[in-house]
Design an enzyme around this catalytic site. Structure first.
Site, PDB file in Angstrom:
ATOM      1  N   CYS A  91       6.954   4.856  -7.415  1.00  0.00           N
ATOM      2  CA  CYS A  91       6.866   4.245  -6.214  1.00  0.00           C
ATOM      3  C   CYS A  91       5.527   4.722  -5.496  1.00  0.00           C
ATOM      4  CB  CYS A  91       8.125   4.741  -5.459  1.00  0.00           C
ATOM      5  SG  CYS A  91       7.712   4.190  -3.525  1.00  0.00           S
ATOM      6  N   CYS A  94       5.667   6.009  -2.142  1.00  0.00           N
ATOM      7  CA  CYS A  94       6.181   7.417  -2.192  1.00  0.00           C
ATOM      8  C   CYS A  94       5.119   8.324  -2.587  1.00  0.00           C
ATOM      9  CB  CYS A  94       7.162   7.419  -3.328  1.00  0.00           C
ATOM     10  SG  CYS A  94       8.785   6.354  -2.878  1.00  0.00           S
TER      11      CYS A  94
END
Length: 167
Positions: A91, A94
């Site tokens: 991600c 993230c």
């Protein structure tokens, strides 16, 4: 990816999938451009497959990650605030958020505990918490959720929010 795909037979079927569908689609397109003749892509990714209650087989034979009971014990055990960072290694947002979260957790370590949860390595918790998007931050005080944020958040805004509860 480019190195691994070179080892595959362009005449045999290849299958691509990712979590949400966009990276699998891009990989399939690259394979077609590279001359693969039997390319398959799991539209909307493995998440849609699982949501349709289709079977999933993994190489792991033992359950992995935290159980929901383990998760609840982690958020309740501390006298400090507990900031849970739901994320995944693949991600991008993230990865962008992680340095800010880590810095703020270290800065406030006397009053704040950080619990990082990779949703792919902790599927039972992700499913039980109905995690449908990441990055997701959840702040707990005495085991009770007091704040959550889905998506990126500026470090200054996160610090401000944490300070509301750290006082």
């Amino acid at each position: 990816f480019e190195e691994q795909i070179k080892s595959l037979d362009k005449g045999k079927p290849v299958y691509f999938y990712c979590k949400g569908g966009s990276r699998g689609k891009k990989a399939a397109e690259l394979a077609v451009e590279d001359g693969f003749t039997n390319v398959n892509n799991l539209e909307h990714g493995i998440t849609a497959w699982e949501e349709a209650n289709k079977p999933v087989t993994t190489a792991a034979t033992e359950p992995t990650g935290l159980s929901m009971d383990d998760y609840l014990a982690q958020i309740k055990k501390s006298d400090k605030l507990v900031l849970v960072d739901f994320n995944a290694v693949w991600c991008g947002p993230c990865k962008q958020l992680k340095p800010a979260v880590t810095r703020l957790a270290k800065k406030n370590s006397d009053k704040l505990e950080l619990l990082e949860i990779d949703v792919d390595k902790n599927p039972a918790v992700a499913k039980a918490m109905n995690i449908t998007g990441i990055p997701l931050l959840i702040l707990y005080k005495q085991g009770k959720e007091v704040w959550r944020n889905l998506g990126l958040i500026d470090e200054r805004d996160l610090a401000s929010k944490l300070n509301e509860f750290i006082k």
